[in-house]
Design an enzyme around this catalytic site. Sequence first.
Site: not given
Length: 485
Positions: A178, A231-233, A253, A287, A389
């Site tokens: 996706k 993607g995001s944390t 990641e 990132c 971030e």
Amino acid sequence: MLLTIPRQLKNFIGGDFSEPLSGKFIDVINPATGEVITQTPESDEKDIDAAVKTAQKAFLSWSITPTEMRFTILNKIASLIDKNLNFLAETETNDNGKPFWLTKKVDIPRASSNFRFFATGIMHFSNESHGMEDKAINYTLRQPLGVVGCISPWNLPLYLFTWKIAPALAAGNCVIAKPSEITPVTAYLLGQICKEAGLPDGVLNIVHGTGTNCGEAIVKHPEIKAISFTGSTRAGAQIASVAAPMFKKLSLELGGKNPNIIFADCDWEKMMKTTIQSSFSNQGEICLCGSRILIENSIYEKFKKEFTERTKALSIGDPLDENINQGAIVSKMHFDKILNCIEIAKQEGGKILCGGNAINIKGRCEKGLFIEPTIIEGLGPQCKTNVEEIFGPVVTLQSFASEGDALELANAGNYGLAATIWTQDISKANRVAAKIDSGIIWVNCWLLRDLRTPFGGMKNSGVGREGGWEALRFFTEAKNICVEF
Ligand code: NAD
């Protein structure tokens, strides 16, 4: 072969292009112009279930397809990506807002390298054996997992999508992938390329949709054995909470808040040139960008003056213009988030040295989402601006007095993805590198990538490593067989 973008994208399931079962679509917007490029399916668990069924069937033959055949097909995919470089690069630019010269030079060439690299890698991936003197021998088979899920973000769309898919396929898995719903178009085109390359039906299934409907359905599906996520944390934590109790293999990641440590004895010109790139490349939406610049006291004022002058000279504008440095921010939501972060920095007492505002570009891009490259000083390590971030063209400056201070600042906060060290004293560089809590450290360079090296973060920046053997090990199950003599 002619790649085409229809008015509505379709899912690529079992080798066919099909509409989402819900019949729902989302607009895909060019952030540089505000135009709707196409629409993308809003798929849900029913589409994922259909994709898993076809992938399970395909796995029966793909998992035993000779390695050399997998190598040949993955290389063909790489060649077709290269052949369509210009069209894919322009599509990526229109979808994401990043400069066309960048998609042509980096994003799309890297997507074909990903396939080529893992096609070759799997030809050299071997089973280990451990002899027990005259008693026995152990050999460890590394077998594909089955059906695996790959979920990727919008900042490097085809680049990161293929970084996950290529090793998964090379190792003999079938994939449900996706892309981000914000930048889905090149992922859709990858389906056309895979068909042309002769990838058997059902081996790669590309299902489009939002994280909440489509992404979560991938994570929850009991027959999907592993999740590789970038993607995001925030989303990574959510995914872990669902997948961990199901004992799925997980590679996460996630975000970063990377320090650039600049010592007074650095190669000044090289450091300056590279620090501009590591701060503002891809609108700061990488990132690995260094967003906290830490400068030794004795050169702080000199650095501040020259860095600010060079930043002011950057040109921001139409991503299709070959002469611009920085293009558009990916979406209205992200644009608002970045501007809000700049407001918070001001409220925290930060001083804006340059930038800080949205920009209006005349002509074709007058409805586009552009933000000036922004430098902020005067904020301590505990301020929100230095902890959270931002993922945009915004950096902060902080000064340090000693190596110990630099390390303390670098390791502050919860992230641990990447760091950059600038010094000509190689002993100091090695000493500092060993003590930084980051998965990736560059000394006197930035974003110099060798695809064989482990790639990933510590702390809230993720779990696991991608790249080289790490990726092939992730996408295989180790089975040890002990034979007594
Ligand atoms: P995001 O987490 O919002 O979305 C990433 C992908 O996950 C998208 O495809 C999204 O639809 C999907 N998703 C979202 N929530 C989900 C859920 N609960 N379950 C399953 N799927 C879900 O991130 P983004 O805004 O697209 O990307 C920016 C972030 O990615 C930044 O934090 C950046 O640092 C990070 N990033 C990390 C790396 C790395 O290698 N560490 C590389 C690139 C980007």
